[in-house]
Design a protein around this motif. Sequence first.
Motif, PDB file in Angstrom:
ATOM      1  N   GLU A  40     -59.279  14.258 -87.195  1.00 48.01           N
ATOM      2  CA  GLU A  40     -59.209  13.905 -85.780  1.00 48.01           C
ATOM      3  C   GLU A  40     -60.606  13.878 -85.159  1.00 48.01           C
ATOM      4  N   ILE A  41     -61.459  14.832 -85.548  1.00 42.65           N
ATOM      5  CA  ILE A  41     -62.833  14.853 -85.025  1.00 42.65           C
ATOM      6  C   ILE A  41     -63.620  13.657 -85.552  1.00 42.65           C
ATOM      7  N   SER A  70     -72.792  12.030 -83.903  1.00 45.85           N
ATOM      8  CA  SER A  70     -72.808  11.633 -85.316  1.00 45.85           C
ATOM      9  C   SER A  70     -72.934  12.845 -86.232  1.00 45.85           C
ATOM     10  N   LEU A  71     -73.679  13.865 -85.793  1.00 42.59           N
ATOM     11  CA  LEU A  71     -73.778  15.092 -86.585  1.00 42.59           C
ATOM     12  C   LEU A  71     -72.430  15.798 -86.677  1.00 42.59           C
ATOM     13  N   ASP A  72     -71.687  15.786 -85.578  1.00 43.52           N
ATOM     14  CA  ASP A  72     -70.343  16.384 -85.596  1.00 43.52           C
ATOM     15  C   ASP A  72     -69.422  15.629 -86.545  1.00 43.52           C
ATOM     16  N   ILE A  73     -69.544  14.307 -86.561  1.00 43.60           N
ATOM     17  CA  ILE A  73     -68.692  13.500 -87.438  1.00 43.60           C
ATOM     18  C   ILE A  73     -69.041  13.758 -88.898  1.00 43.60           C
ATOM     19  N   ILE A  74     -70.348  13.816 -89.211  1.00 35.77           N
ATOM     20  CA  ILE A  74     -70.767  14.088 -90.589  1.00 35.77           C
ATOM     21  C   ILE A  74     -70.313  15.480 -91.019  1.00 35.77           C
ATOM     22  N   ALA A  75     -70.421  16.462 -90.101  1.00 38.29           N
ATOM     23  CA  ALA A  75     -69.951  17.815 -90.425  1.00 38.29           C
ATOM     24  C   ALA A  75     -68.452  17.836 -90.692  1.00 38.29           C
ATOM     25  N   ALA A  76     -67.697  17.062 -89.907  1.00 42.09           N
ATOM     26  CA  ALA A  76     -66.248  16.984 -90.132  1.00 42.09           C
ATOM     27  C   ALA A  76     -65.938  16.362 -91.490  1.00 42.09           C
ATOM     28  N   MET A  77     -66.695  15.335 -91.868  1.00 39.66           N
ATOM     29  CA  MET A  77     -66.484  14.707 -93.177  1.00 39.66           C
ATOM     30  C   MET A  77     -66.838  15.666 -94.313  1.00 39.66           C
ATOM     31  N   ASN A  78     -67.915  16.431 -94.136  1.00 37.04           N
ATOM     32  CA  ASN A  78     -68.274  17.436 -95.152  1.00 37.04           C
ATOM     33  C   ASN A  78     -67.176  18.490 -95.295  1.00 37.04           C
ATOM     34  N   LEU A  79     -66.584  18.855 -94.164  1.00 37.41           N
ATOM     35  CA  LEU A  79     -65.507  19.839 -94.196  1.00 37.41           C
ATOM     36  C   LEU A  79     -64.294  19.296 -94.953  1.00 37.41           C
ATOM     37  N   GLN A  90     -62.557  10.783 -86.306  1.00 36.44           N
ATOM     38  CA  GLN A  90     -62.084   9.532 -85.720  1.00 36.44           C
ATOM     39  C   GLN A  90     -62.619   9.304 -84.313  1.00 36.44           C
ATOM     40  N   GLN A  91     -63.133  10.347 -83.661  1.00 36.73           N
ATOM     41  CA  GLN A  91     -63.584  10.201 -82.275  1.00 36.73           C
ATOM     42  C   GLN A  91     -64.804   9.290 -82.156  1.00 36.73           C
ATOM     43  N   GLY A  92     -65.614   9.235 -83.199  1.00 43.27           N
ATOM     44  CA  GLY A  92     -66.799   8.387 -83.138  1.00 43.27           C
ATOM     45  C   GLY A  92     -66.535   6.933 -83.452  1.00 43.27           C
ATOM     46  N   LYS A  93     -65.275   6.548 -83.671  1.00 42.00           N
ATOM     47  CA  LYS A  93     -64.881   5.181 -84.002  1.00 42.00           C
ATOM     48  C   LYS A  93     -65.632   4.664 -85.230  1.00 42.00           C
ATOM     49  N   THR A  94     -65.906   5.568 -86.151  1.00 43.22           N
ATOM     50  CA  THR A  94     -66.566   5.171 -87.392  1.00 43.22           C
ATOM     51  C   THR A  94     -65.570   4.617 -88.401  1.00 43.22           C
ATOM     52  N   MET A  95     -64.290   4.840 -88.164  1.00 40.67           N
ATOM     53  CA  MET A  95     -63.248   4.368 -89.075  1.00 40.67           C
ATOM     54  C   MET A  95     -62.487   3.218 -88.433  1.00 40.67           C
ATOM     55  N   ASN A 114     -54.804  21.679 -95.859  1.00 36.91           N
ATOM     56  CA  ASN A 114     -54.295  20.418 -95.311  1.00 36.91           C
ATOM     57  C   ASN A 114     -54.409  20.385 -93.795  1.00 36.91           C
ATOM     58  N   VAL A 115     -54.137  21.515 -93.150  1.00 39.44           N
ATOM     59  CA  VAL A 115     -54.255  21.577 -91.688  1.00 39.44           C
ATOM     60  C   VAL A 115     -55.704  21.388 -91.263  1.00 39.44           C
ATOM     61  N   ILE A 116     -56.629  22.033 -91.978  1.00 39.26           N
ATOM     62  CA  ILE A 116     -58.054  21.891 -91.661  1.00 39.26           C
ATOM     63  C   ILE A 116     -58.493  20.433 -91.833  1.00 39.26           C
ATOM     64  N   CYS A 117     -58.019  19.787 -92.884  1.00 39.06           N
ATOM     65  CA  CYS A 117     -58.364  18.382 -93.114  1.00 39.06           C
ATOM     66  C   CYS A 117     -57.855  17.496 -91.977  1.00 39.06           C
ATOM     67  N   GLN A 118     -56.662  17.755 -91.507  1.00 42.61           N
ATOM     68  CA  GLN A 118     -56.114  16.957 -90.417  1.00 42.61           C
ATOM     69  C   GLN A 118     -56.910  17.150 -89.131  1.00 42.61           C
ATOM     70  N   ILE A 119     -57.319  18.395 -88.851  1.00 42.03           N
ATOM     71  CA  ILE A 119     -58.131  18.651 -87.652  1.00 42.03           C
ATOM     72  C   ILE A 119     -59.496  17.971 -87.778  1.00 42.03           C
ATOM     73  N   ALA A 120     -60.120  18.108 -88.947  1.00 40.45           N
ATOM     74  CA  ALA A 120     -61.424  17.477 -89.163  1.00 40.45           C
ATOM     75  C   ALA A 120     -61.331  15.961 -89.089  1.00 40.45           C
TER      76      ALA A 120
END
Length: 319
Positions: free
Chosen positions: A275-276, A244-253, A278-283, A267-273
């Motif tokens: 993908e991260i 969950s911390l990784d997901i929150i960090a990705a959202m902050n990014l 989405q791994q927690g199935k929070t969306m 835009n590339v950084i946003c797409q990579i973040a």
Amino acid sequence: KQWYQRRVAITAGETAGQSTRDKDIQLSLLSPVTLYIFYCTVFHVQDKKTFRNIWDLHKRVPFIHVFGPVILPLTSFLKRHLPFCCKFVDKKMDAAVVTNRQSYLQTTVQNLNKDTVNFTAQVAAWCADLTEGFTMEGTVQTGLEKICRLLTNGILLAKNISSLVAMIMNMHSTLSKPITKNSVMCCITLLQQLKIIECVFSEKEEIFAMSVSHVIQQLTLKVLNSMENLKRKLTQDKKYSYSSLDIIAAMNLIQNCMNGCCSVPRNVICQIALEIAQQGKTMSNDDQLMFSNILQKIQIVTNFQEKSTDCDSALIPLL
């Protein structure tokens, strides 16, 4: 290592399953395939199951349109860079590749008349919609949404038409197949539609240029608001896990990138973040589709001048 190989194979399969004619999807397929080749070369891995899973992608995408007159047969690419894995390919698999390429070309040529009619109708409808769209009736937000829709639809139309013409001509050249008169006439008609789109963009370029920054701000605001709502759901639970911390960090990014000036690296950084995140199935699936569509629109609008080169008709001399 085994997890990495499986993940690359799954990613490649999902990418290829989205579309067989979208140039961006075909190019994005190169990333996991090249990563797999790099992984096997560096660590000298010979995994028969994973190699065959990636090899079977040719059934959906026999050729990858790279740029202009350059197309890349997926199986030939694997053979060239992973010669030590060729022992996993038997004669039946080689014969199936040749048959599939010819069948793919034949199917594309058979559907060319229908595709030409559809693209011609879409271009005519887009031009008519463009004329009505700049009346700017209603609120400012409604006007910006119209401009964004017209801009992205026009560029996507040009990209799809250009990719279809280039793919047909390149496949005939690669397979040494003569092109028929009907196919030539269809390609000329499609190139005429490209010139129509180019002329319309040139005529309305001033209006598009003045609206680009406002459209980007509106799209980024949607991303920021949606990300804030998702973060609020995650932070309700006071017990955080590493995932969950990784997901929150990705959202902050994503939020930090959206707060700045839009560019290709951001835009590339946003797409990579994304993908991260989405791994927690929070969306939900709807949220994932919405974010992907908005990021695609931002990328198209940001690269408006570059994307307009999809109207290039440099293939006319080859006809």
